[in-house]
Write an enzyme that holds these catalytic residues in place. Sequence first.
Site, PDB file in Angstrom:
ATOM      1  N   ASP A   1      -0.801  -2.227   5.223  1.00  0.00           N
ATOM      2  CA  ASP A   1      -1.479  -3.008   4.297  1.00  0.00           C
ATOM      3  C   ASP A   1      -3.092  -2.728   4.067  1.00  0.00           C
ATOM      4  OD1 ASP A   1       0.416  -4.681   3.221  1.00  0.00           O
ATOM      5  OD2 ASP A   1       0.584  -5.974   5.046  1.00  0.00           O
TER       6      ASP A   1
ATOM      7  N   ILE B   1       5.717  -0.575  -1.993  1.00  0.00           N
ATOM      8  CA  ILE B   1       5.016  -1.612  -2.945  1.00  0.00           C
ATOM      9  C   ILE B   1       4.234  -2.344  -2.051  1.00  0.00           C
ATOM     10  CG2 ILE B   1       5.460  -3.344  -4.510  1.00  0.00           C
ATOM     11  CD1 ILE B   1       7.653  -2.047  -5.311  1.00  0.00           C
ATOM     12  N   ASP B   2       2.942  -2.524  -2.203  1.00  0.00           N
ATOM     13  CA  ASP B   2       2.183  -3.549  -1.627  1.00  0.00           C
ATOM     14  C   ASP B   2       1.868  -4.447  -2.798  1.00  0.00           C
ATOM     15  OD1 ASP B   2       0.405  -4.778   0.506  1.00  0.00           O
ATOM     16  OD2 ASP B   2      -1.247  -3.669  -0.744  1.00  0.00           O
TER      17      ASP B   2
ATOM     18  N   THR C   1       4.108  -7.238  -3.427  1.00  0.00           N
ATOM     19  CA  THR C   1       5.299  -7.515  -3.802  1.00  0.00           C
ATOM     20  C   THR C   1       5.361  -8.634  -4.700  1.00  0.00           C
ATOM     21  OG1 THR C   1       6.490  -6.494  -2.030  1.00  0.00           O
ATOM     22  CG2 THR C   1       7.876  -7.750  -3.230  1.00  0.00           C
TER      23      THR C   1
ATOM     24  N   ASP D   1       3.022   2.186   2.587  1.00  0.00           N
ATOM     25  CA  ASP D   1       3.543   0.350   1.929  1.00  0.00           C
ATOM     26  C   ASP D   1       4.297   1.022   0.739  1.00  0.00           C
ATOM     27  OD1 ASP D   1       3.897  -1.842   0.979  1.00  0.00           O
ATOM     28  OD2 ASP D   1       2.039  -2.545   2.062  1.00  0.00           O
TER      29      ASP D   1
ATOM     30  N   GLU E   1       6.907   0.577   5.638  1.00  0.00           N
ATOM     31  CA  GLU E   1       7.084  -1.013   5.795  1.00  0.00           C
ATOM     32  C   GLU E   1       8.743  -1.439   5.820  1.00  0.00           C
ATOM     33  OE1 GLU E   1       5.739  -3.570   2.754  1.00  0.00           O
ATOM     34  OE2 GLU E   1       6.628  -5.295   3.505  1.00  0.00           O
TER      35      GLU E   1
ATOM     36  N   ASP F   1      11.176  -1.269  -4.030  1.00  0.00           N
ATOM     37  CA  ASP F   1      10.365  -0.996  -2.530  1.00  0.00           C
ATOM     38  C   ASP F   1      11.292   0.115  -1.830  1.00  0.00           C
ATOM     39  OD1 ASP F   1       9.798  -4.588  -1.792  1.00  0.00           O
ATOM     40  OD2 ASP F   1       8.697  -3.211  -3.072  1.00  0.00           O
TER      41      ASP F   1
END
Length: 396
Positions: free
Chosen positions: A333, A179-180, A182, A177, A114, A89
């Site tokens: 998101d 890593i959307d 996770t 984001d 994020e 991330d």
Amino acid sequence: MAINGGLRIANSNSPFVVSLFSTKASCLRVSAAVRVVSSLSSMASYDKELAAAKKAASLAARLCQKVQKALLQSDVQSKSDKSPVTIADYGSQALVSFVLEKELSSEPFSLVAEEDSEDLRKDDSQEIVGRITELVNNTLANDGSYNVSTLSREDVLRAIDSGKSEGGPQGQHWVLDPIDGTKGFVRGDQYAIALALLDEGKVVLGVLACPNLPLASIASGGQHSSNSEIGCLFFAKVGAGTYMQSLDSSSNSSSPVKVQVSAIENPVEASFFESYEAAHSLHDLSSSIAKKLGVKAPPVRIDSQAKYGALSKGDGAIYLRFPHKGYREKIWDHAAGSIVVTEAGGVVTDAAGNPLDFSRGKYLDLDTGIIVTNQKLMPCLLKAVRESIEEKSSSL
Ligand SMILES: Nc1ncnc2c1ncn2[C@@H]1O[C@H](COP(=O)(O)O)[C@@H](OP(=O)(O)O)[C@H]1O
Ligand SMILES: [Mg+2]
Ligand SMILES: [Mg+2]
Ligand SMILES: [Mg+2]
């Protein structure tokens, strides 16, 4: 571990039956809505920004793929230890921030992202910062596009922290984001690197890198052939459509192809996406809506904005998201996913049918949930959503 596209299809013991002819009929009668193209697009081409965003998301995807592979090989994915995820991330965010600033150095830079470096600046985080820094440097060195000397730990922390902007209705803001999904990433399933640009509060471009999504259709419940190529890069610019290409630049599919949402008009033939995680969306509400529409196929449950990507290439017709009470959706998101779908001809609204408003800072203040489909199906979907929500609240 379902790394072959990371698709898991929900088991449903209750086949959906056609129950509302009136809903279906109203759906078939509705004429196509007019797509409003922001006047901003006539003033700016965003070509440079789009190229930078594609580059940034592709590099971040490479970093994430490397970490996910190691995570799966070392078989720690079922542990609650989040450190490898945290590394990916943070590494992804640092890399995207670095690439955007390098590529667009002459422009003022604002990033709403994020993650932040607060935890990383604590005394016991030295090792993890070292690993993130190494990952970022290795990814940049392997790519070779930037003639930079090795980044220091402080450079990486600063790059992560340039994502502290609050966004808002004025000027341009990148929304990231890193890593959307996770949880999907840890399981070895779907995840996405999601990057969008807001201009005067509107999403004007979006890029979605989905390293585990097959280029071929996942429409028939994920029964794609095992050798189908995996790793999609979606990109969309306001007024210019949505395109998909392989994330692998050496692939035969590295040239972009234009994608379109499903043209299905009859909800009985539609299939729908929802979160894999029941904590992220009320599955019983989606199931009641699907039943009203007469949807026959079981829900396709996948993580992340890969749902928006899959929808934009017509692999399913509907995406339903109903967070539990009190949860506030964040702009990162949905920003990239929403333009990828709308530029492919789809519609994204809250449960009351209002467009999503990305101009209010980090949060999307919306009515009850998010629904996504094509223009033909939207009226009947909204009707079924309204009825199901009313029934649910009257039964409480
Ligand atoms: N209780 C909750 N309700 C709805 N969404 C939630 C949630 N908890 C976390 N999320 C969000 O759901 C996103 C993943 O969506 P999906 O369920 O479609 O995979 C998470 O993104 P991150 O993985 O970036 O944190 C997170 O922002
Ligand atoms: Mg997310
Ligand atoms: Mg995330
Ligand atoms: Mg998160």
